[in-house]
Design a protein around this motif. Structure first.
Motif, mmCIF file in Angstrom:
data_model
loop_
_atom_site.group_PDB
_atom_site.id
_atom_site.type_symbol
_atom_site.label_atom_id
_atom_site.label_comp_id
_atom_site.label_asym_id
_atom_site.label_seq_id
_atom_site.Cartn_x
_atom_site.Cartn_y
_atom_site.Cartn_z
ATOM 1 N N ALA A 16 0.837 -1.206 0.000
ATOM 2 C CA ALA A 16 0.000 0.000 0.000
ATOM 3 C C ALA A 16 0.875 1.261 0.000
ATOM 4 N N ILE A 17 1.897 1.277 0.837
ATOM 5 C CA ILE A 17 2.794 2.437 0.898
ATOM 6 C C ILE A 17 3.573 2.571 -0.404
ATOM 7 N N ALA A 18 4.090 1.454 -0.922
ATOM 8 C CA ALA A 18 4.865 1.489 -2.173
ATOM 9 C C ALA A 18 4.002 1.966 -3.335
ATOM 10 N N THR A 19 2.767 1.496 -3.398
ATOM 11 C CA THR A 19 1.866 1.921 -4.472
ATOM 12 C C THR A 19 1.592 3.416 -4.372
ATOM 13 N N PHE A 20 1.308 3.899 -3.184
ATOM 14 C CA PHE A 20 1.046 5.321 -2.984
ATOM 15 C C PHE A 20 2.250 6.170 -3.416
ATOM 16 N N THR A 21 3.445 5.810 -2.936
ATOM 17 C CA THR A 21 4.622 6.621 -3.265
ATOM 18 C C THR A 21 4.990 6.515 -4.742
ATOM 19 N N ASP A 22 4.802 5.325 -5.334
ATOM 20 C CA ASP A 22 5.128 5.152 -6.752
ATOM 21 C C ASP A 22 4.164 5.950 -7.624
ATOM 22 N N LEU A 23 2.889 5.950 -7.282
ATOM 23 C CA LEU A 23 1.920 6.740 -8.046
ATOM 24 C C LEU A 23 2.189 8.239 -7.898
ATOM 25 N N ARG A 24 2.601 8.651 -6.694
ATOM 26 C CA ARG A 24 2.830 10.069 -6.431
ATOM 27 C C ARG A 24 4.135 10.574 -7.031
ATOM 28 N N SER A 25 5.213 9.793 -6.874
ATOM 29 C CA SER A 25 6.532 10.329 -7.243
ATOM 30 C C SER A 25 7.337 9.456 -8.196
ATOM 31 N N ARG A 26 6.779 8.334 -8.608
ATOM 32 C CA ARG A 26 7.467 7.365 -9.470
ATOM 33 C C ARG A 26 8.721 6.799 -8.793
ATOM 34 N N ARG A 27 8.664 6.693 -7.464
ATOM 35 C CA ARG A 27 9.773 6.146 -6.690
ATOM 36 C C ARG A 27 9.223 5.258 -5.578
ATOM 37 N N ILE A 28 9.973 4.218 -5.257
ATOM 38 C CA ILE A 28 9.673 3.379 -4.102
ATOM 39 C C ILE A 28 10.854 3.568 -3.154
ATOM 40 N N PRO A 29 10.623 4.166 -1.995
ATOM 41 C CA PRO A 29 11.738 4.603 -1.143
ATOM 42 C C PRO A 29 12.469 3.457 -0.439
ATOM 43 N N ASN A 30 13.778 3.660 -0.285
ATOM 44 C CA ASN A 30 14.612 2.687 0.437
ATOM 45 C C ASN A 30 14.189 2.555 1.897
ATOM 46 N N TRP A 31 13.685 3.643 2.509
ATOM 47 C CA TRP A 31 13.272 3.565 3.912
ATOM 48 C C TRP A 31 12.131 2.571 4.085
ATOM 49 N N LEU A 32 11.441 2.241 3.004
ATOM 50 C CA LEU A 32 10.377 1.239 3.055
ATOM 51 C C LEU A 32 10.914 -0.160 2.753
ATOM 52 N N VAL A 33 11.650 -0.294 1.647
ATOM 53 C CA VAL A 33 11.997 -1.644 1.171
ATOM 54 C C VAL A 33 13.070 -2.328 2.010
#
Length: 173
Positions: A16-33
């Motif tokens: 859910a967090i990755a989808t939100f950030t990817d849709l918003r900024s086209r990035r999946i943050p390292n602090w998440l993965v």
């Protein structure tokens, strides 16, 4: 407790967090993965001992290698690779393969819909054909106009497809 029964809720939260950030900024943050990956290894080790560690490593490796190849070809970002590898650490090799197939199908449908709505379906089909069928002529080097590093390339967020594929794999597994 099975590997899959303890993996679904942290995976859903991360997706859910990755989808939100990817849709918003086209990035999946390292602090998440990175914490998601580490927790996958830790939880599997805690509940399943060495067997869980081995399953976690196998799932991680499959996710990283398969998505890594796609990233090297220029069709995917490293955030997608790290996210899918982290999912593999949580769900293991059997389910990651199912998630991969469903993710690919979901991503294909999403890309086609995105191209139709955006008015560039012809370009998408030509570029996909060149990428898949033109390798004999050009070798293993991806044409510059198809790489994500090209500022003119159209970039579709892929975390939603990863989320769909992974979630369906939980229901199917």
């Amino acid at each position: 407790m099975s590997m899959h029964s303890i993996a679904w809720w942290p995976t859903v939260i991360a997706l859910a967090i990755a989808t939100f950030t990817d849709l918003r900024s086209r990035r999946i943050p390292n602090w998440l993965v990175f914490p998601f990956m580490a927790a996958g290894f830790g939880v599997q080790a805690w509940f399943h001992g060495w067997h869980g560690v081995v399953q976690s490593l196998e799932g991680f490796a499959l996710g990283a290698v398969i998505f890594g190849v796609l990233a090297v070809m220029g069709g995917m970002g490293m955030g997608d690779v790290k996210l899918f590898a982290g999912i593999g650490a949580w769900i293991g090799p059997g389910q990651i393969m199912l998630a991969l197939v469903i993710t690919g199908l979901a991503g294909g449908v999403m890309a086609l819909g995105w191209a139709i709505v955006g008015g560039f379906a012809g370009d998408l089909l030509k570029g996909s054909g060149d990428l898949l069928l033109g390798w004999k002529k050009r070798g293993t080097i991806t044409p510059p106009d198809l790489k994500l590093t090209n500022p003119m390339a159209r970039k579709m967020p892929y975390a939603p497809a990863i989320a769909i594929g992974t979630l369906i794999s939980f229901f199917a597994h």
